[in-house]
Design an enzyme around this catalytic site. Structure first.
Site, PDB file in Angstrom:
ATOM      1  N   GLY A  40       0.800  -1.053   0.034  1.00 51.30           N
ATOM      2  CA  GLY A  40      -0.073   0.017  -0.085  1.00 51.30           C
ATOM      3  C   GLY A  40       0.829   1.365   0.024  1.00 51.30           C
ATOM      4  N   GLN A  73       2.541  10.040   1.834  1.00 49.42           N
ATOM      5  CA  GLN A  73       3.914   9.359   1.772  1.00 49.42           C
ATOM      6  C   GLN A  73       4.914   9.862   0.527  1.00 49.42           C
ATOM      7  OE1 GLN A  73       2.165   5.166   2.523  1.00 49.42           O
ATOM      8  NE2 GLN A  73       4.196   4.942   3.423  1.00 49.42           N
ATOM      9  N   CYS A 108       5.764  -0.612   6.957  1.00 46.21           N
ATOM     10  CA  CYS A 108       5.637   0.690   6.288  1.00 46.21           C
ATOM     11  C   CYS A 108       6.647   1.281   5.473  1.00 46.21           C
ATOM     12  CB  CYS A 108       5.043   1.663   7.259  1.00 46.21           C
ATOM     13  SG  CYS A 108       4.643   3.441   6.457  1.00 46.21           S
ATOM     14  N   LEU A 109       6.653   1.524   4.286  1.00 48.71           N
ATOM     15  CA  LEU A 109       7.723   2.286   3.309  1.00 48.71           C
ATOM     16  C   LEU A 109       8.222   3.304   3.900  1.00 48.71           C
ATOM     17  CD1 LEU A 109       6.098   1.383  -0.305  1.00 48.71           C
ATOM     18  CD2 LEU A 109       7.710  -0.102   1.059  1.00 48.71           C
ATOM     19  N   HIS A 140      -4.481   1.053   7.304  1.00 47.91           N
ATOM     20  CA  HIS A 140      -3.098   1.375   7.447  1.00 47.91           C
ATOM     21  C   HIS A 140      -2.990   2.809   6.423  1.00 47.91           C
ATOM     22  CE1 HIS A 140       1.507   0.892   7.693  1.00 47.91           C
ATOM     23  NE2 HIS A 140       1.267   1.862   6.837  1.00 47.91           N
ATOM     24  N   GLU A 141      -3.580   2.654   5.262  1.00 49.75           N
ATOM     25  CA  GLU A 141      -3.497   3.875   4.271  1.00 49.75           C
ATOM     26  C   GLU A 141      -4.356   4.981   4.625  1.00 49.75           C
ATOM     27  OE1 GLU A 141      -0.760   3.589   2.629  1.00 49.75           O
ATOM     28  OE2 GLU A 141      -0.456   1.533   3.133  1.00 49.75           O
ATOM     29  N   HIS A 159      -2.771   6.894   7.064  1.00 49.31           N
ATOM     30  CA  HIS A 159      -1.954   7.876   6.624  1.00 49.31           C
ATOM     31  C   HIS A 159      -2.307   9.091   6.030  1.00 49.31           C
ATOM     32  CE1 HIS A 159       2.183   5.942   6.589  1.00 49.31           C
ATOM     33  NE2 HIS A 159       1.889   5.045   5.949  1.00 49.31           N
TER      34      HIS A 159
END
Ligand SMILES: [Zn+2]
Length: 173
Positions: free
Chosen positions: A47, A52, A92-93, A134-135, A138
Site C-alpha cells: 500500500g 507518503q 511501512c515504506l 493503514h493507508e 496515513h
C-alpha cells in the site's frame, strides 16, 4: 512506465498532514495515481498513501497480495463499517527496517471513488482490509508508530533513531 516517486521517510513532517479531498476527475490525480502504483510495486509494498509521496490528496493504492494487477486506487476512502479486532505484524515504506504488531479492526468496509468516478466498496477481513486501514490512517496524518505498543517501540528504537539521525543529517547538510 510511470516515473517513480520518492517515498518520504519518518520523521518527515508531511507524514503528519491530514490530506485534502481529491477530485477523481482531475488529470493530475490520474497521473499521480499511476506513479504511486509504479512506486509501490518497485518497493514491494502492499500500500502507498499520497501523503507518503508528499502529495496532499486523499488518494491511496492498496493491494492484498502485492501482485501487479491486484492493486486498487482508492480516492477519498471512508470506513463505513468495521468489526472484530486482530493483532498482526505490519511494515511501512516510510519506516524502513521497522516492523511491529499492530492491533486493528479485523473486518472493514471501505467506501471509495475510483479513477472513473464510480463509488465502490471494499469489504475484507484479511490483508486488503488491514492495508486500507493503514493507508487511511496515513491520509489522516497518522502512522503506525502511534499505534505501536511500548514494547514494540522499544524493540524498534535503533531503527527509529537511525531514521531520525538520517533526517537530522540531511537537514544540516
Ligand atoms: Zn505506511
Amino acid at each position: 512506465m510511470s516515473e517513480l516517486l520518492p517515498v518520504l521517510k519518518y520523521p518527515d513532517p508531511f507524514l503528519r498532514r491530514r490530506a485534502a479531498k481529491a477530485d477523481p476527475a482531475s488529470a493530475d490525480v490520474r497521473a499521480m495515481a499511476a506513479r504511486m502504483v509504479a512506486t509501490m510495486f518497485d518497493q514491494n509494498g502492499l500500500g502507498l498513501a499520497a501523503t507518503q509521496v508528499g502529495w496532499d490528496a486523499r488518494v491511496a493504492v492498496v493491494s492484498g497480495t502485492g501482485r501487479p494487477g491486484d492493486e486498487i486506487v482508492i480516492i477519498n476512502p471512508e470506513v463505513v463499517d468495521a468489526w472484530g479486532s486482530e493483532a498482526r505484524e505490519e511494515g511501512c515504506l516510510s519506516f524502513p527496517g521497522v516492523a511491529a504488531v499492530i492491533t486493528r479492526r479485523k473486518g472493514v468496509k471501505v467506501r471509495y471513488t475510483t479513477l472513473d468516478g464510480t463509488v465502490r466498496e471494499i469489504e475484507d477481513d484479511g490483508m486488503l482490509g488491514r492495508c486500507c486501514l493503514h493507508e487511511i490512517d496515513h491520509l489522516d496524518g497518522v502512522t503506525f508508530l502511534s499505534k505501536m505498543t511500548p514494547a514494540d517501540k522499544l524493540a524498534n528504537r535503533r531503527a527509529l533513531k537511525a531514521l531520525e539521525d538520517r533526517a537530522a543529517d540531511r537537514a544540516s547538510a
